[in-house]
Write a protein that holds these residues in place. Structure first.
Motif, PDB file in Angstrom:
ATOM      1  N   GLU A 199       2.341  -1.364  -2.411  1.00 31.46           N
ATOM      2  CA  GLU A 199       1.860  -2.025  -1.195  1.00 31.46           C
ATOM      3  C   GLU A 199       1.231  -0.999  -0.274  1.00 31.46           C
ATOM      4  O   GLU A 199       1.467   0.211  -0.388  1.00 31.46           O
ATOM      5  CB  GLU A 199       3.005  -2.749  -0.479  1.00 31.46           C
ATOM      6  CG  GLU A 199       4.135  -1.831  -0.044  1.00 31.46           C
ATOM      7  CD  GLU A 199       5.328  -2.595   0.507  1.00 31.46           C
ATOM      8  OE1 GLU A 199       5.394  -3.802   0.266  1.00 31.46           O
ATOM      9  OE2 GLU A 199       6.171  -1.961   1.165  1.00 31.46           O
ATOM     10  N   LEU A 200       0.417  -1.491   0.644  1.00 33.43           N
ATOM     11  CA  LEU A 200      -0.201  -0.656   1.677  1.00 33.43           C
ATOM     12  C   LEU A 200       0.427  -0.997   3.024  1.00 33.43           C
ATOM     13  O   LEU A 200       0.663  -2.175   3.326  1.00 33.43           O
ATOM     14  CB  LEU A 200      -1.711  -0.882   1.729  1.00 33.43           C
ATOM     15  CG  LEU A 200      -2.508  -0.383   0.505  1.00 33.43           C
ATOM     16  CD1 LEU A 200      -3.921  -0.927   0.544  1.00 33.43           C
ATOM     17  CD2 LEU A 200      -2.517   1.135   0.454  1.00 33.43           C
ATOM     18  N   ALA A 201       0.700   0.017   3.807  1.00 32.43           N
ATOM     19  CA  ALA A 201       1.315  -0.175   5.122  1.00 32.43           C
ATOM     20  C   ALA A 201       0.479   0.558   6.170  1.00 32.43           C
ATOM     21  O   ALA A 201      -0.292   1.476   5.858  1.00 32.43           O
ATOM     22  CB  ALA A 201       2.747   0.339   5.126  1.00 32.43           C
ATOM     23  N   GLU A 202       0.654   0.144   7.413  1.00 35.45           N
ATOM     24  CA  GLU A 202      -0.091   0.780   8.501  1.00 35.45           C
ATOM     25  C   GLU A 202       0.514   2.120   8.894  1.00 35.45           C
ATOM     26  O   GLU A 202      -0.184   3.027   9.325  1.00 35.45           O
ATOM     27  CB  GLU A 202      -0.130  -0.142   9.723  1.00 35.45           C
ATOM     28  CG  GLU A 202      -0.936  -1.424   9.495  1.00 35.45           C
ATOM     29  CD  GLU A 202      -0.999  -2.268  10.752  1.00 35.45           C
ATOM     30  OE1 GLU A 202      -0.384  -1.868  11.771  1.00 35.45           O
ATOM     31  OE2 GLU A 202      -1.677  -3.311  10.727  1.00 35.45           O
ATOM     32  N   ARG A 203       1.810   2.244   8.772  1.00 37.11           N
ATOM     33  CA  ARG A 203       2.465   3.498   9.161  1.00 37.11           C
ATOM     34  C   ARG A 203       3.668   3.732   8.264  1.00 37.11           C
ATOM     35  O   ARG A 203       4.127   2.817   7.570  1.00 37.11           O
ATOM     36  CB  ARG A 203       2.896   3.447  10.620  1.00 37.11           C
ATOM     37  CG  ARG A 203       3.863   2.330  10.952  1.00 37.11           C
ATOM     38  CD  ARG A 203       4.208   2.317  12.424  1.00 37.11           C
ATOM     39  NE  ARG A 203       3.035   2.144  13.242  1.00 37.11           N
ATOM     40  CZ  ARG A 203       2.532   0.956  13.560  1.00 37.11           C
ATOM     41  NH1 ARG A 203       3.112  -0.162  13.100  1.00 37.11           N
ATOM     42  NH2 ARG A 203       1.465   0.847  14.311  1.00 37.11           N
ATOM     43  N   ARG A 235       2.445   2.931  -0.494  1.00 37.96           N
ATOM     44  CA  ARG A 235       3.843   2.983  -0.931  1.00 37.96           C
ATOM     45  C   ARG A 235       3.846   2.872  -2.458  1.00 37.96           C
ATOM     46  O   ARG A 235       3.439   1.854  -3.024  1.00 37.96           O
ATOM     47  CB  ARG A 235       4.654   1.871  -0.290  1.00 37.96           C
ATOM     48  CG  ARG A 235       4.483   1.798   1.224  1.00 37.96           C
ATOM     49  CD  ARG A 235       5.620   1.063   1.874  1.00 37.96           C
ATOM     50  NE  ARG A 235       6.853   1.833   1.767  1.00 37.96           N
ATOM     51  CZ  ARG A 235       8.075   1.307   1.908  1.00 37.96           C
ATOM     52  NH1 ARG A 235       8.198   0.014   2.116  1.00 37.96           N
ATOM     53  NH2 ARG A 235       9.143   2.063   1.802  1.00 37.96           N
ATOM     54  N   VAL A 236       4.291   3.935  -3.108  1.00 41.96           N
ATOM     55  CA  VAL A 236       4.107   4.123  -4.546  1.00 41.96           C
ATOM     56  C   VAL A 236       5.453   4.197  -5.248  1.00 41.96           C
ATOM     57  O   VAL A 236       6.384   4.859  -4.764  1.00 41.96           O
ATOM     58  CB  VAL A 236       3.291   5.405  -4.825  1.00 41.96           C
ATOM     59  CG1 VAL A 236       3.175   5.664  -6.324  1.00 41.96           C
ATOM     60  CG2 VAL A 236       1.909   5.306  -4.188  1.00 41.96           C
ATOM     61  N   LEU A 237       5.536   3.520  -6.405  1.00 40.83           N
ATOM     62  CA  LEU A 237       6.677   3.700  -7.301  1.00 40.83           C
ATOM     63  C   LEU A 237       6.232   4.637  -8.409  1.00 40.83           C
ATOM     64  O   LEU A 237       5.300   4.344  -9.160  1.00 40.83           O
ATOM     65  CB  LEU A 237       7.121   2.367  -7.901  1.00 40.83           C
ATOM     66  CG  LEU A 237       8.300   2.472  -8.882  1.00 40.83           C
ATOM     67  CD1 LEU A 237       9.595   2.757  -8.139  1.00 40.83           C
ATOM     68  CD2 LEU A 237       8.440   1.218  -9.723  1.00 40.83           C
TER      69      LEU A 237
END
Length: 651
Positions: A57-61, A8-10
């Motif tokens: 942040e990193l997310a699973e989906r 998840r990128v800004l």
């Protein structure tokens, strides 16, 4: 998609429609480097461009149902964006109806590869923690320490006197107070972030900290550093060791392990107001950070701002006064028993004190403007003198001689007044250079030194000398000044601004705090409530009265204001979105440059979040809409909507 993590990128972009987290698939080749907080490069489908950004942040989906694009590259796997700084940037931007990327651009310095490699190779050695820090002097014993331990919000009256450190260096009493508070937090293995107005304050604070804290625990971040040095200090701040981070207004966003204290020094100074979008004041960012982190907050100044007084009145910030006996000896020349005859710029009483004091040590003379004669008027009718070529103001050059235009440089050798046909000019304002020349003739045996914005002087010795300084450029004198003369007070108060009286009281208070204990401070030509507040050193009481006057008129900080600039049509649409909100009213619109108009929106603090959200939505709408095509012309975009919450430039 569940097999690979989602980044998840800004995106680092000023476009308001991109002020959100975008999902990207992490390719296998980047799986080891793609960590939260890293700098990345991502593709944008519009135009096939590659943009820089931060991996938040990193997310699973992903909640996006379509096919995700892949990260293009990880610029560096160093996590420069910490979670607490991200939360602060997001909250500060939302409050100001701005973009979080604009805040992060201020918070995170540009990358320097060589400095990053040196930081990776270095062995971290922050030095020992202070074991037995002394008390914070000048206040009720233990009061400030208890506030720091409890995460309290405090408004401290600064110690108004120069103090000598054990190293022999002289600093302002405020610097020792901040250093003692930071040492107390650091002894508990908690970090401190300090935002001061400029580099001169940083140098005083650094000297005060050197007396109490291992220098390896102190990090300095400011614009005067080289790029690599600033980036290296920033990287050190991202570590696990507790630090004291000092710098200018953007330092409130600095990463800090286990933050225990946030300090903003002299929040009323214009240098604490961020001019770049979204224009979040360091005081407001510090308040948000304190609430998010639970750290203590100290707002310290010689003259309390009206904004801080509002918070004190609400009970949100607690007043911590100084003990008695630490205030300058201020004399109001307007209240002398025998008023001066004529228009003497320096009254006789102040003149006699200056003559006696300059034999013993330095004497400070504060003036309103730099230069020689920065403003000329007609000697007959007092009409401001203007250049016949461009209309600019006429002034005497620094080197003296014939008056010339301050804009185009044309010399006014044959000037004639357009109102009364007069040909003679006179000075309406006397600058620092001319004041120094006049004092040099009056005190032929004394050395005269000028300090202004172009030639700033940080500190002077204890030798006899006359220091002529513009407001805000007064150097620190070893042992304090033996006398202080505050000239041009009436002219300072003539500036057109809502905060002119508040600014003047702050300028005079800061200059008076440079005087040696017991040395006289003369305020020339100013009386009334503001003069009494300085003479009695009761600036908070004056700020409370000023706040009540602004509350009756619905002026900041009793309410918040936002300025909106766009075309008439676009401005009308934005104002329509605010219609019907309780406590919201609109001033204007009024025309500005290039066919644009400006409106001012006033609203209460409770409505601030909703107003910001609606204006941000309208800014996104303005940025994404296109004009209807016109035959024979290329389709273009309508004027964007510029929103500035809490605009400091509003009169």
């Amino acid at each position: 998609m569940g097999e690979r993590p989602v980044a998840r990128v800004l995106v680092d972009s000023p476009l308001p429609q991109l002020d959100q987290l975008l999902d990207y698939r992490v390719p296998d080749r980047l799986a080891g480097d793609a960590v939260a907080g890293a700098r990345v490069r991502v593709p944008l489908r519009t135009g096939g461009r590659i943009a820089a950004g931060w991996l938040v942040e990193l997310a699973e989906r992903s909640e996006y149902a379509g096919e995700l694009s892949e990260l293009d590259d990880v610029v560096s796997d160093v996590p420069v964006l910490t979670p607490d700084v991200w939360r602060l940037a997001r909250a500060a931007a939302d409050r100001a109806a701005g973009n979080a990327s604009d805040v992060l651009r201020l918070a995170i310095p540009p990358r320097y590869v060589r400095a990053e490699r040196a930081w990776r190779a270095a062995e971290p050695d922050p030095g020992p923690l202070p074991t037995a820090p002394g008390p914070v002097e000048g206040y009720e014993p233990g009061r400030v320490e208890r506030g720091i331990d409890a995460g309290e919000r405090m408004a401290l009256a600064a110690d108004a006197r120069p103090v000598r450190l054990s190293s022999g260096t002289w600093v302002g009493g405020w610097a020792r107070t901040v250093a003692q508070a930071a040492a107390h937090a650091l002894a508990q293995d908690r970090s401190t972030v300090v935002a001061v107005p400029d580099y001169r304050d940083q140098e005083q604070l650094e000297a005060a900290l050197a007396d109490l804290v291992d220098p390896r625990r102190v990090l300095r971040t400011d614009a005067r550093q080289t790029g690599p040095a600033r980036y290296r200090a920033f990287l050190d701040a991202t570590g696990d060791a507790a630090r004291v981070v000092i710098g200018n207004r953007s330092t409130v966003y600095a990463p800090a392990a286990r933050l225990g204290l946030v300090v903003v020094v002299d929040d009323g100074d214009a240098l604490q107001s961020e001019p770049l979008a979204p224009g979040v004041h360091s005081r407001d960012a510090a308040l948000v950070r304190q609430e998010q982190s639970g750290a203590a907050l100290v707002l310290l100044a010689h003259s309390r701002s009206v904004d801080v007084q509002r918070l004190v009145g609400l009970g949100w910030v607690h007043d911590v006064p100084l003990r008695r006996g630490a205030r300058p000896k201020v004399v109001l020349t307007e209240q002398q028993a025998a008023p001066e005859s004529g228009g003497a710029r320096i009254p006789s009483a102040a003149w006699r004190e200056a003559q006696a004091a300059v034999v013993e040590g330095p004497v400070l003379v504060q003036v309103a403007r730099p230069g020689h004669t920065p403003m000329l008027v007609c000697d007959r009718c007092r009409e401001p003198a203007r250049c016949a070529a461009c209309g600019g103001a006429l002034a005497v050059p620094r080197a003296g001689g014939t008056p010339a235009c301050t804009l185009c440089g044309t010399r006014a050798s044959g000037w004639r007044c357009p109102v009364c046909e007069g040909t003679s000019l006179r000075a309406a304002v006397v600058g620092a250079t001319r004041t120094a020349e006049e004092l040099g003739r009056a005190f032929p045996r004394a050395r005269v030194v000028v300090s202004d914005g172009e030639r700033p002087i940080v500190r002077v010795g204890h030798e006899p000398q006359l220091i002529v300084a513009t407001r805000g450029a007064e150097p620190l004198a070893d042992g304090g000044y033996r006398a202080v003369l505050l000239l041009d007070g009436e002219r300072m108060l003539l500036r057109e601004s809502l905060r002119v009286a508040e600014d003047c009281l702050r300028w005079w208070s800061n200059a008076a705090a440079l005087a040696a204990p017991g040395a006289p401070v003369f305020l020339v030509g100013v009386g009334g409530a503001i003069g009494t507040a300085l003479a009695t050193w009761r600036q908070p009481a004056w700020a409370a009265e000023e706040l009540e006057a602004r509350r009756a008129l619905r002026f900041p900080p009793a309410v918040r204001m936002a300025s909106l600039v766009s075309s008439r049509e676009r401005l009308g649409g934005a104002l329509e979105r605010l219609r019907g909100m309780d406590g919201v009213d609109v001033l204007g619109p009024t025309p500005v440059d290039d066919g644009l108009e400006r409106a001012v929106v006033r609203f209460g603090y409770a409505a601030g979040a909703e107003v910001a959200q609606r204006l941000k939505g309208e800014a996104i709408r303005a940025a994404t809409e296109r004009r209807r095509p016109v035959a024979g012309r290329r389709p273009g975009r309508p004027p964007v909507l510029r929103v500035r919450m809490d605009d400091p430039d509003l009169p």
